[in-house]
Design a protein around this motif. Structure first.
Motif, short mmCIF file in Angstrom:
data_model
loop_
_atom_site.label_atom_id
_atom_site.label_comp_id
_atom_site.label_asym_id
_atom_site.label_seq_id
_atom_site.Cartn_x
_atom_site.Cartn_y
_atom_site.Cartn_z
N ARG A 1 22.46 2.53 -0.30
CA ARG A 1 21.59 3.71 -0.21
C ARG A 1 20.20 3.48 -0.81
O ARG A 1 19.51 4.43 -1.17
N ALA A 2 19.83 2.19 -0.92
CA ALA A 2 18.50 1.90 -1.47
C ALA A 2 17.42 2.47 -0.57
O ALA A 2 17.60 2.57 0.64
N MET A 3 16.28 2.84 -1.17
CA MET A 3 15.18 3.48 -0.43
C MET A 3 13.86 2.80 -0.77
O MET A 3 13.70 2.27 -1.88
N PRO A 4 12.88 2.87 0.13
CA PRO A 4 11.54 2.39 -0.23
C PRO A 4 11.02 3.14 -1.46
O PRO A 4 11.24 4.34 -1.61
N ASP A 5 10.29 2.43 -2.32
CA ASP A 5 9.79 3.05 -3.56
C ASP A 5 8.94 4.28 -3.28
O ASP A 5 8.98 5.25 -4.04
N CYS A 6 8.15 4.24 -2.19
CA CYS A 6 7.28 5.40 -1.94
C CYS A 6 8.12 6.65 -1.70
O CYS A 6 7.74 7.75 -2.12
N ALA B 1 9.50 7.79 -5.05
CA ALA B 1 8.46 8.55 -5.77
C ALA B 1 8.37 9.96 -5.19
O ALA B 1 8.25 10.95 -5.94
N ALA B 2 8.44 10.05 -3.87
CA ALA B 2 8.35 11.38 -3.24
C ALA B 2 9.53 12.26 -3.64
O ALA B 2 9.37 13.45 -3.93
N ARG B 3 10.72 11.64 -3.70
CA ARG B 3 11.90 12.45 -4.06
C ARG B 3 11.85 12.84 -5.55
O ARG B 3 12.31 13.92 -5.92
N ILE B 4 11.29 11.99 -6.39
CA ILE B 4 11.12 12.39 -7.81
C ILE B 4 10.16 13.59 -7.85
O ILE B 4 10.41 14.58 -8.55
N ALA B 5 9.09 13.50 -7.05
CA ALA B 5 8.11 14.61 -7.02
C ALA B 5 8.79 15.89 -6.53
O ALA B 5 8.61 16.96 -7.13
N ASN B 6 9.59 15.79 -5.46
CA ASN B 6 10.28 16.97 -4.94
C ASN B 6 11.16 17.60 -6.02
O ASN B 6 11.22 18.82 -6.19
N ASN B 7 11.87 16.74 -6.77
CA ASN B 7 12.78 17.26 -7.79
C ASN B 7 12.02 17.85 -8.97
O ASN B 7 12.45 18.86 -9.54
N TYR C 1 0.81 -1.21 0.00
CA TYR C 1 0.00 0.00 0.00
C TYR C 1 0.85 1.26 0.00
O TYR C 1 0.47 2.27 -0.60
N GLU C 2 1.99 1.22 0.67
CA GLU C 2 2.84 2.41 0.73
C GLU C 2 3.31 2.78 -0.67
O GLU C 2 3.27 3.95 -1.08
N ASN C 3 3.79 1.76 -1.39
CA ASN C 3 4.45 2.05 -2.66
C ASN C 3 3.45 2.29 -3.80
O ASN C 3 3.73 3.08 -4.70
N THR C 4 2.30 1.61 -3.76
CA THR C 4 1.32 1.92 -4.81
C THR C 4 0.77 3.32 -4.58
O THR C 4 0.46 4.03 -5.53
N TRP C 5 0.67 3.71 -3.32
CA TRP C 5 0.22 5.08 -3.08
C TRP C 5 1.27 6.09 -3.54
O TRP C 5 0.96 7.11 -4.17
N GLY C 6 2.52 5.81 -3.23
CA GLY C 6 3.60 6.73 -3.62
C GLY C 6 3.63 6.94 -5.12
O GLY C 6 3.61 8.09 -5.61
N THR C 7 3.65 5.85 -5.87
CA THR C 7 3.68 5.98 -7.34
C THR C 7 2.35 6.53 -7.85
O THR C 7 2.33 7.34 -8.78
N GLY C 8 1.25 6.11 -7.22
CA GLY C 8 -0.07 6.57 -7.67
C GLY C 8 -0.24 8.05 -7.46
O GLY C 8 -0.77 8.76 -8.32
N LYS C 9 0.21 8.54 -6.32
CA LYS C 9 0.05 9.98 -6.05
C LYS C 9 0.89 10.81 -7.03
O LYS C 9 0.47 11.88 -7.46
N LEU C 10 2.05 10.25 -7.40
CA LEU C 10 2.90 10.96 -8.36
C LEU C 10 2.25 11.00 -9.76
O LEU C 10 2.15 12.07 -10.37
N TYR C 11 1.80 9.83 -10.24
CA TYR C 11 1.36 9.77 -11.64
C TYR C 11 -0.13 10.09 -11.85
O TYR C 11 -0.54 10.48 -12.93
N PHE C 12 -0.94 9.86 -10.80
CA PHE C 12 -2.39 10.11 -10.94
C PHE C 12 -2.86 11.30 -10.13
O PHE C 12 -3.99 11.75 -10.28
N GLY C 13 -2.01 11.76 -9.20
CA GLY C 13 -2.38 12.91 -8.37
C GLY C 13 -1.71 14.16 -8.92
O GLY C 13 -2.36 15.05 -9.46
N ALA C 14 -0.37 14.22 -8.79
CA ALA C 14 0.38 15.37 -9.28
C ALA C 14 0.26 15.49 -10.79
O ALA C 14 0.23 16.58 -11.36
N MET C 15 0.22 14.33 -11.45
CA MET C 15 0.05 14.33 -12.91
C MET C 15 -1.19 13.50 -13.25
O MET C 15 -1.81 12.91 -12.37
N LYS C 16 -1.52 13.45 -14.51
CA LYS C 16 -2.63 12.59 -14.95
C LYS C 16 -2.10 11.75 -16.10
O LYS C 16 -2.48 11.90 -17.27
#
Ligand code: MGD
Ligand code: F3S
Length: 874
Positions: free
Chosen positions: A565-570, A573-579, A177-192
């Protein structure tokens, strides 16, 4: 000495070892495990006070002892920066698996990253970028800046339709749920984003549209129903190998007759006979073999249909059952609509179905009787229907799915104990995303768009099309060409010049190039074409929630550090959004930049609270603290309230559970309504859980079965029957392929291997057993092709070609083969055509090709066993 594990003794787990809840992150079943960790310089002692099991280990333990673990369950990993021992062993208290492991899950520990014991050294530890003609390590800032600049530049030129995305939509490893939300918020929330596809199919769609359109969610029963059913109908699945502990822990008791007490206790007013099993599958599987051994051959019916003809069989069942009057009229009247229309539209005689399916009229009639003929005393038979990829990735997915649900609805078998019409599932589920309505239906056929030169940048999350897509050979050829254009452009740019680098990439994109960003835990095959790799953490290296095939939600606690330095996908996604926000703001597009706000998460729990907790049905009751306290049993979604706290208005309930412990279930009141007087179990509270800082002592109340109240997922609450006429091999070109090529190249999974072997390819146990993908063949066919066991063959047709290792088996019907799917050393998808159904669901199972010998068995095949996989009762 343990098999090639270089261990001749194992440390004793000390009494004070840390204990973590774990759900096996591999398959849908979601077996409960415990991870124990302790300092590297210690171990427990044999006296009961000195070890975790609390027993005298100096004594010989019994055969069924829990005070034991296997070498595959052990490793040394990093935890909070220090090396620790780890044991990950099945949890006896988990209601899902009751202490059973599978050949996949029981290797979770040795499949973990360990620089000390050299396991999974392939894991990505740092972001990597294409530089100086190869992938080179770099930092997050550098990598994310390039991702953001190129993505923003492509969007500036092509709009958001220029950004292509491939992303998992499931739970467990690479998901949750964490990671589908992270990617989902990026691609379906911030973008469409519209040009997006799911990990295992070339579009963004449901694999089971039909059942959903009928108002019947696909995971509607509970695992206990397999113990209560009078008849189990399994379509296109091989659960012993693919949903292993569901089969072993919940089907076998019914097959052996040992669940009879449960049946009598929960359904006291009807007779109970030993279970009957019907398996619809063109090939004989070890699951069929196991059913015969456990229940007796006379109680198991294998319907070895012609490949892809399930629909005709199901329509004949519906017709015959309706004619005989074995339908559940009260239920149909109260809870469904369009029954008469469907019966009329789908009318198929036994003879017609026999002609299409290759079965006999008697087989079809008898199977219909096993499904619906009333039991003695005129009691209605409880029949559970279960299906997976033989149907989902089979001919005419939508209609076939609908036709099976028709039979389950007609016989009143949804929402009742011992019933259900469910997919068996692949991964666990963990879907939480903003609306995807803008994607439309049918969704874009993303692979074809990529092949046709569309898109400028491609973000890939935990999937490897090179191994797991259809029409794979053509996809790879084009993808390599397009990404090579960008690689060559990047290699020509002088050092350190970011603007020129972005300009060069964009120039290549304008010429048909594609910039590829791969977020994964290992270097994948598609990643060989990518320009950036972003290293992700997997289950156990982060806190991760998901639900299993009976909607049982649990939290796997973080028990080790991610590699490097691996990170959780969510968080990636958040750091891609920040950038992206930063880059858009820098370029003066404040309005666009503002859309990327709300990604200030620092932990995966932040993503969970932002996503599941706020947006999913019943999510307001679910927190990490409460899940942690509910251990490996968790609760069954949707949550409807808290014990001792607020209770929601969840519909479709009836039969609610808290984290069930064996022995907790008591007989509840009969729920009346559409179902009549059905007994529905309600669970009582278990022992009080330990209080936790954020309310962990309150137990979450869940839902044992969906639709127990006869209210379905449609506007008026009525399930809808579907017209599902037979239309032959539906996907374009399939019939011609069948006519042209000699062999059916049926394909699927095998017990040892998890998915595309992405972790297994570094594991000796698996690689020694399957150095190459097997293709099961009839011995006579092998003789005709001059093949010996283990010889290498080429499988080819007009879509492409691939390679496999011949494996003789009497189980294979002449000219019907079965090839291991998605294997790195021979990709079956190369020979699967691009043909899909109207909602872009691939059709893997119906593939035909020719076979020729390439070479005698290579060295790696020496010593391999080709003995029969069948087992007998003795
Ligand atoms: P498959 O082997 O893909 O497995 O789980 P399953 O669906 O159980 O296919 C099941 C059966 O479909 C095969 O026996 C095949 O002969 C049959 N079939 C082929 N054509 C037809 C047809 O026309 N009609 C019918 N009725 N049947 C047909 C897949 C599931 O497994 C998934 S989706 C995932 S993601 C998980 N992956 C996985 C894994 O990689 N390894 C192991 N060991 N287990 C796994 N579990 C999950
Ligand atoms: Fe794991 Fe259980 Fe499946 S051990 S692979 S979840 S059967």
């Amino acid at each position: 000495m343990a098999y090639k594990r270089q261990i001749d003794r194992l440390p004793i787990i000390p009494a004070d070892a840390r204990e973590h809840n774990v759900v096996c992150h591999y398959c849908i079943v979601g077996c409960g495990y415990k991870a124990y960790t302790w300092d590297i310089d210690r171990q427990g002692t044999t006296d009961p006070a000195g070890n975790k099991f609390g027993v005298d280990l100096a004594e010989q333990q019994g055969a069924e002892t829990e005070a034991w673990y296997a070498p595959s369950m052990y490793n040394i990993v990093r935890q909070d920066g220090k090396d620790v021992h780890i044991v990950i062993k099945p949890d006896k208290e988990c209601i899902v698996n009751s202490g059973l492991g599978s050949i996949r899950g029981a290797r979770m520990a040795e499949m973990s990253y360990s620089p000390v014991r050299n396991t999974e050294q392939q894991r990505l530890t740092d972001p990597m970028v294409w530089r100086y003609g190869q992938m080179q390590p770099t930092g997050w800032e550098d990598a994310l800046d390039l991702v953001a600049r190129v993505t923003a530049a492509v969007i500036a030129e092509q709009g958001e339709d220029g950004l292509f995305v491939s992303a998992y939509d499931h739970g467990g490893a690479g998901g949750g749920y964490e990671n589908t939300w992270g990617t989902g918020k990026l691609y379906f929330g911030a973008m469409k984003v519209k040009n997006i596809r799911i990990h295992n199919r070339p579009a963004y769609n449901s694999e089971v549209h039909a059942t959903r359109d009928m108002g019947v969610g696909e995971l509607n029963n509970c695992y206990e129903d397999a113990e209560l059913a009078d008849t189990i109908v399994m379509v296109g699945a091989n659960s012993l190998e693919t949903q292993t502990n569901y089969f072993l822990n919940h089907w076998i008791p019914n097959l052996r007759g040992t669940s009879i007490d449960k049946k009598q206790a929960q359904m006291p007013n009807e007779p109970h006979e030993p279970v009957r099993v019907i398996v619809v599958d063109p090939r004989r599987t070890v699951t069929i073999n196991a059913c015969e051994v456990e229940a007796g051959k006379d109680r198991v019916m294998h319907l070895a249909i012609n490949s892809g003809t399930d629909l005709a069989l199901f329509n004949a069942w519906l017709t015959y059952i309706a004619e005989k009057g074995w339908v559940d009229k009260a239920f149909i009247d109260a809870a469904t609509k369009d029954f008469d229309k469907a019966v009329a539209g789908n009318r198929t005689s036994l003879e017609e179905a026999a002609r299409i399916t290759g079965l006999t009229v008697d087989q079809i009639r008898q199977s219909a009787e096993w499904i619906a003929q009333p039991k003695s005393g005129n009691a209605r038979r409880r029949t559970m229907f279960a299906y997976e990829k033989g149907l989902i990735w089979g001919n005419d997915n939508y209609r076939t799915n609908g036709a099976l649900v028709n039979v389950a609805l007609a016989t009143g078998n949804i929402g009742r104990p011992g019933g259900g019409c469910v997919r068996l599932g692949g991964h666990q589920e963990g879907y939480a995303r903003p609306s995807d309505a803008h994607v439309g239906r049918p969704a874009a056929y993303v692979d074809q768009l990529l092949i046709n030169g569309k898109g400028g940048v491609h973000h890939i999350w935990g999937c490897d099309h090179y191994k797991t897509t259809l029409n794979a050979l053509q996809f790879k050829q084009v993808y390599k060409k397009r990404t090579d254009l960008v690689k060559d452009a990047m290699s020509a740019v002088p050092w350190g010049d970011r603007p020129r680098m972005v300009a060069a990439i964009m120039d290549a994109v304008r010429k048909g190039g594609l910039f590829s960003v791969d977020v994964d835990i290992i270097p994948t095959q598609i990643g060989q074409a990518s320009h950036i790799w972003l290293p992700a953490a997997t289950s156990g290296e982060m806190n991760l929630t998901s639900m299993n095939g009976e909607r049982r939600m649990r939290l796997t606690e973080r028990y080790m550090d991610p590699p490097g330095r691996a990170m959780p996908d969510c968080l990636i996604a958040a750091r891609i959004a920040n950038n992206l926000e930063r880059v858009f703001r820098e370029s003066g597009k404040a309005d666009v930049a503002d859309r990327f706000k709300g990604f200030d998460w620092t932990t995966e729990e932040d993503a969970f609270m932002d996503g599941y907790h706020q947006h999913e049905k019943g999510g307001e009751f679910v927190t990490y603290a409460r899940l942690r306290a509910m251990g490996t049993n968790g609760f069954q979604e949707p949550a409807v309230g808290l014990e001792g706290g607020p209770v929601g208005t969840g519909s479709s309930t009836g039969g609610t559970t808290t984290g069930q412990q064996p022995g907790m279930v008591v007989q509840g009141p009969a729920i009346e309504g559409a179902r009549g007087k059905e007994p529905v179990q309600q669970a009582t509270a278990g022992s009080a859980a330990a209080p936790t800082p954020t309310g962990g002592s309150e137990r979450i109340i869940g839902t044992k079965r969906l639709y127990a109240d006869g209210k379905f997922n449609t506007k008026d609450g009525k399930a809808v029957f579907m017209e599902t006429q037979w239309r032959g091999l539906q996907a374009a070109g399939k019939q011609a392929e069948k006519d042209k090529f000699a062999f059916l190249i049926n394909n699927g999974r095998t017990n040892h291997v998890w998915q595309s072997a992405y972790l297994d390819q570094e594991n000796d146990l698996v690689m020694d057993r399957w150095p190459f993908p097997f293709i099961e063949m009839n011995p006579q066919d092998m003789t005709e092709l001059n093949l010996k066991p283990g010889d290498l063959v080429e499988v080819y047709n007009d879509n492409g070609s691939t390679q496999a290792m011949a494996y003789p088996t009497e189980r294979a019907r002449p000219k019907q083969t079965f090839m291991l799917f998605a294997y790195p050393m021979g990709v079956q998808g190369n020979v699967v055509s691009a043909g899909v159904n109207e909602f872009i669901i691939p059709n893997y199972k119906q593939t035909w090709g020719n076979i020729r010998k390439i070479a005698d068995a290579p060295e790696a095949v020496r010593g391999l066993s080709f003995k029969s996989k069948e087992y007998s009762a003795s």
